[in-house]
Write an enzyme that holds these catalytic residues in place. Structure first.
Site, PDB file in Angstrom:
ATOM      1  N   ASP A 205       0.883  -1.215   0.002  1.00 63.45           N
ATOM      2  CA  ASP A 205      -0.031  -0.049   0.076  1.00 63.45           C
ATOM      3  C   ASP A 205       0.860   1.325   0.003  1.00 63.45           C
ATOM      4  OD1 ASP A 205      -2.551   1.350   0.179  1.00 63.45           O
ATOM      5  OD2 ASP A 205      -2.402   1.591   2.368  1.00 63.45           O
ATOM      6  N   SER A 229      -7.018   5.974  -0.469  1.00 60.66           N
ATOM      7  CA  SER A 229      -6.975   4.677  -1.101  1.00 60.66           C
ATOM      8  C   SER A 229      -8.667   4.148  -1.296  1.00 60.66           C
ATOM      9  CB  SER A 229      -6.314   3.632  -0.580  1.00 60.66           C
ATOM     10  OG  SER A 229      -4.805   4.053  -0.506  1.00 60.66           O
ATOM     11  N   GLN A 279      -3.960  -0.175  -7.666  1.00 63.66           N
ATOM     12  CA  GLN A 279      -5.162   0.634  -6.711  1.00 63.66           C
ATOM     13  C   GLN A 279      -5.424   1.924  -7.501  1.00 63.66           C
ATOM     14  OE1 GLN A 279      -3.394   3.207  -3.361  1.00 63.66           O
ATOM     15  NE2 GLN A 279      -3.712   1.174  -2.387  1.00 63.66           N
TER      16      GLN A 279
END
Length: 288
Positions: A205, A229, A279
């Protein structure tokens, strides 16, 4: 000190079992305002893995971040045993805080088997030993930043990152949406492949959505930029160790509608493609 940070993270991924399909994890303050998304990904994977035959390995994870997590409260993970087939198992995971879901995820597991193989080549970049460690801000620079950023930038973490093309997030300039970053855990851990996958989920991440900001001369430090996110996808391809150097290679093909898309490929230093990521994140300009 590095060993302590790594041990804390490993403990964070070791969830308490409440029922057959119910687990509880603690939250760790890494200096962000809310729970770091990678923590929830790693814990969700750890919870799902506990309900699967250990011979079956996670090969894909898809998750939506629904709400910001509270760093002062534990997170409960509810696992639904969607299907156990001949070679694949599927699990649905919901992360819950204060009675509300903060993440929905689906994770698939497979018994190892042989088959056709090919992969893209690793980018030609300097070795991690030839790349400078990321620069820490001086106390004077930190003092000029908002308190939440001072905490984020002033805390040492369990991972070391080395940017092949360093950027200054305090004074970002416009550049192509591509970056390469070497990273590794700062202390050795056990050989457990399950643990290494959960730790990679955690680390995956970092820096992803930031790649989509590069062409616009902004960063998460820009005062009128809101970033978060929205979803996360992770595919595991080949064995790896997170306590050895891995190259995270990013690109961002598009940004629009206050959203940016970023993709990543993770290589071992000998050139094996071990994982891929994607993402989409919120990148919103607010009124000053």
């Amino acid at each position: 000190m590095r060993e302590e940070h790594v041990r804390e993270l490993v403990d964070l991924l070791d969830l308490e079992r409440l029922e057959d399909n119910l687990f509880r994890g603690q939250s760790r303050d890494i200096g962000t305002r809310f729970v770091f998304g990678g923590q929830v990904l790693g814990q969700a994977l750890s919870a799902a893995q506990r309900t699967v035959d250990p011979r079956r390995e996670a090969h894909s994870l898809h998750a939506y971040f629904l709400r910001a997590g509270d760093i002062d409260a534990p997170i409960v993970y509810s696992v639904e045993r969607t299907r156990d087939g001949g070679t694949f198992s599927s699990r649905r995971v919901v992360a819950i805080q204060h009675g509300q879901p903060i993440l929905n995820g689906s994770i698939s597991f497979q018994e190892p088997e042989k088959g056709f193989e090919h992969q893209t080549s690793m980018p030609e970049v300097p070795s991690p030993e030839d790349v400078e460690p990321m620069r820490h801000l001086s106390p004077e620079e930190l003092a000029k930043l908002p308190v939440k950023l001072q905490r984020w930038l002033g805390i040492d973490g369990p991972f070391e990152f080395r940017q092949v093309w360093p950027r200054d997030d305090l004074h970002p300039v416009k550049r192509p949406p591509i970056q390469h970053i070497w990273f590794r855990l700062t202390a050795p851990i056990s050989d457990s492949a399950i643990l290494h996958r959960a730790l990679l989920a955690y680390a995956s991440d970092f820096h992803l959505i930031g790649t989509a900001t590069l062409p616009h001369g902004i960063s998460y430090m820009t005062h009128n930029v809101q970033m978060a996110s929205l979803d996360h996808a992770l595919w595991f391809h080949r064995p790896f160790r997170v306590d050895e150097w891995l190259l995270y290679s990013f690109d961002s093909p598009t940004a629009q509608g206050s959203r940016g898309l970023a993709r990543g490929q993770i290589f071992s230093r000998d050139g094996r493609l071990v994982a891929s990521t994607a993402q989409e994140g919120l990148i919103r300009l607010r009124d000053s």
